[in-house]
Design an enzyme around this catalytic site. Structure first.
Site, PDB file in Angstrom:
ATOM      1  N   GLY A 181       0.619  -0.990  -0.190  1.00 25.59           N
ATOM      2  CA  GLY A 181      -0.128  -0.022  -0.063  1.00 25.59           C
ATOM      3  C   GLY A 181       1.210   0.883  -0.074  1.00 25.59           C
TER       4      GLY A 181
ATOM      5  N   CYS B 269      24.996   2.382   3.476  1.00 28.03           N
ATOM      6  CA  CYS B 269      26.096   2.733   5.235  1.00 28.03           C
ATOM      7  C   CYS B 269      25.440   1.252   6.080  1.00 28.03           C
ATOM      8  CB  CYS B 269      26.221   4.442   5.525  1.00 28.03           C
ATOM      9  SG  CYS B 269      27.560   4.110   6.374  1.00 28.03           S
TER      10      CYS B 269
END
Ligand code: PLP
Length: 409
Positions: free
Chosen positions: A226, A350
């Site tokens: 959704g 990262c």
């Protein structure tokens, strides 16, 4: 062209492939189900039946958008759950069947190397359980070749799972072609008492812009969510073609045709139904607008030297514009863009201080250091031309600054 809203003139959200805001019409549709119409859909009283009716309607809305039957739609909490249910549910169902028949074989699955983590991790889990998985390569545009899929098929292959649109570079995979191929291969397999091959697609990034009729695509299982189509986070669905064997992955009550236990999240289910209805109704118009903005953005960004567009030049979703920037690192670009109130994304993540290059770009043949310079803009229905022009104005300075800071090798 729509004018930028004053409060938006300095905040430019170009990360719609990550998530989208809830559409006001969607919010209006779901709101009554938090308080007044709060019933548990499993209860026979009028509160319960009101909730049941709302779920039935949402199921119909989704089925209509996919050209499916309402009974073939299973609500889940997100696309990740939908994908896990499809993979693990099908693999387990077939294995059980084979064990009953005293066949010593292990089901084999085929996917691609550029799938979302939800698919890759689910496949890795299955491998740890002893199932076999083949990861198909892609070309430099991120495209899977149907011929490679054909070559990878074995007598024990039971599932092919290929994403419809890649979330990092926007490449559209040849789903219809693979669907046709599987259908052709399945005919003699069924006659020879082999398991048919089932076909799953992760349509998370496709549902808003591309045709998702399950018969035309030739898929047996389709996952969607959704929050990429202006409904809230925390609701998704799985389409399961009638007759597809599936073992539920969450035990409990008999909800969702005994395939996904747990009290239904009625407001969010209503929201997903409404969001799909709106998306389908506005598909053509939104696609045209977003495509035009994307082209403008690409034209502007490619004026910066040593910047390359990634993904397929033509087989591409209209909302994703992805680049690799030489001499500038993805996360650093995101931070500087964020300082300028622009939201974008990068395939490099990262993790624990280590910069991991995007698995999608490396699968496409980019070197890790090239992949570190990845920058993705993803557009949505509310973006404006003024916003795109603002990004085009700001980005060269951001890149110049980072290139100036990069050590010369
Ligand atoms: N598949 C694709 C292609 C996606 O882009 C995403 C979300 O980023 C997902 C799956 C996972 O969706 P969800 O957050 O609903 O689990």
């Amino acid at each position: 062209m729509r004018k930028a809203r004053p409060e938006q003139s300095r905040r430019v959200y170009l990360d719609n492939a990550a998530t989208t805001p809830v559409d006001p019409e969607v919010f209006k549709a779901m709101e009554p189900y938090f308080r007044g119409k709060f019933g548990n859909a499993s209860e026979p009283h009028s509160w319960g039946q009101e909730a049941r009716k709302a779920i039935d309607q949402a199921r119909e809305q989704i089925a209509k958008a996919l050209g499916a039957k309402p009974k073939e739609i299973i609500f889940t909490s997100c696309a990740t759950e939908s994908i896990n249910l499809a993979h693990k549910g099908l693999a387990e169902a077939i294995l059980r069947q084979w064990q009953k028949e005293k066949r010593g074989e292990i089901p084999h699955l085929i996917t691609s190397s550029v799938e979302h983590k939800a698919v890759l991790e689910s496949c890795k889990h299955l491998e740890k359980q002893g199932y076999k998985v083949t990861y198909l390569p892609v070309d430099k545009h991120g495209l899977v070749n149907a011929k490679d899929a054909k070559k990878a098929i074995r007598p024990e292959t039971v599932l092919v799972s290929i994403m419809y649109v890649n979330n990092e570079v926007g490449t559209i995979q040849p789903i219809k072609e693979i669907g046709k191929l599987i259908k052709k291969i399945n005919k003699p397999r069924i006659t020879n008492h082999l398991s048919p091959i089932y076909f799953h697609t992760d349509a998370t990034q496709a549902i808003q812009y591309l045709g998702c009729n399950v018969d035309r695509l030739g898929v047996d299982l389709l996952s969607l969510t959704g929050h990429k189509i202006y409904a809230p986070k925390g609701i998704g669905a799985l389409y399961v073609r009638k007759g597809t064997p599936l073992v539920r992955q969450q035990d409990g009550g008999g909800q969702e045709y005994r395939l996904r236990a747990g009290t239904e999240n009625v407001p969010y289910i209503v929201a997903l139904g409404k969001a799909i209805e709106l998306t389908t109704k506005n598909k053509e118009q939104t696609t045209k607008r977003v495509k035009m903005l994307r082209n403008r953005l690409i034209e502007g960004v490619l004026k910066i030297p040593e910047v390359e567009l990634t993904g397929h030049p033509t087989k591409t979703a209209p909302h994703i514009a992805s680049f690799v920037v030489d001499g500038a690192e993805g996360e650093a670009m995101l931070l500087l863009l964020s300082d300028k109130d622009i939201a974008a994304s990068s395939g490099s993540a990262c993790t624990s201080g280590l910069l991991k290059p995007s698995h999608v770009l490396t699968a496409m043949g980019y070197k890790p250091q090239e992949a570190h310079g990845s920058l993705r803009f993803s557009l949505g229905k509310d973006n404006t031309q003024e916003e795109i022009d603002y990004v085009i104005k700001v980005l060269p300075g951001v890149i110049k600054r980072l290139r100036g800071m990069a050590p010369k090798l």
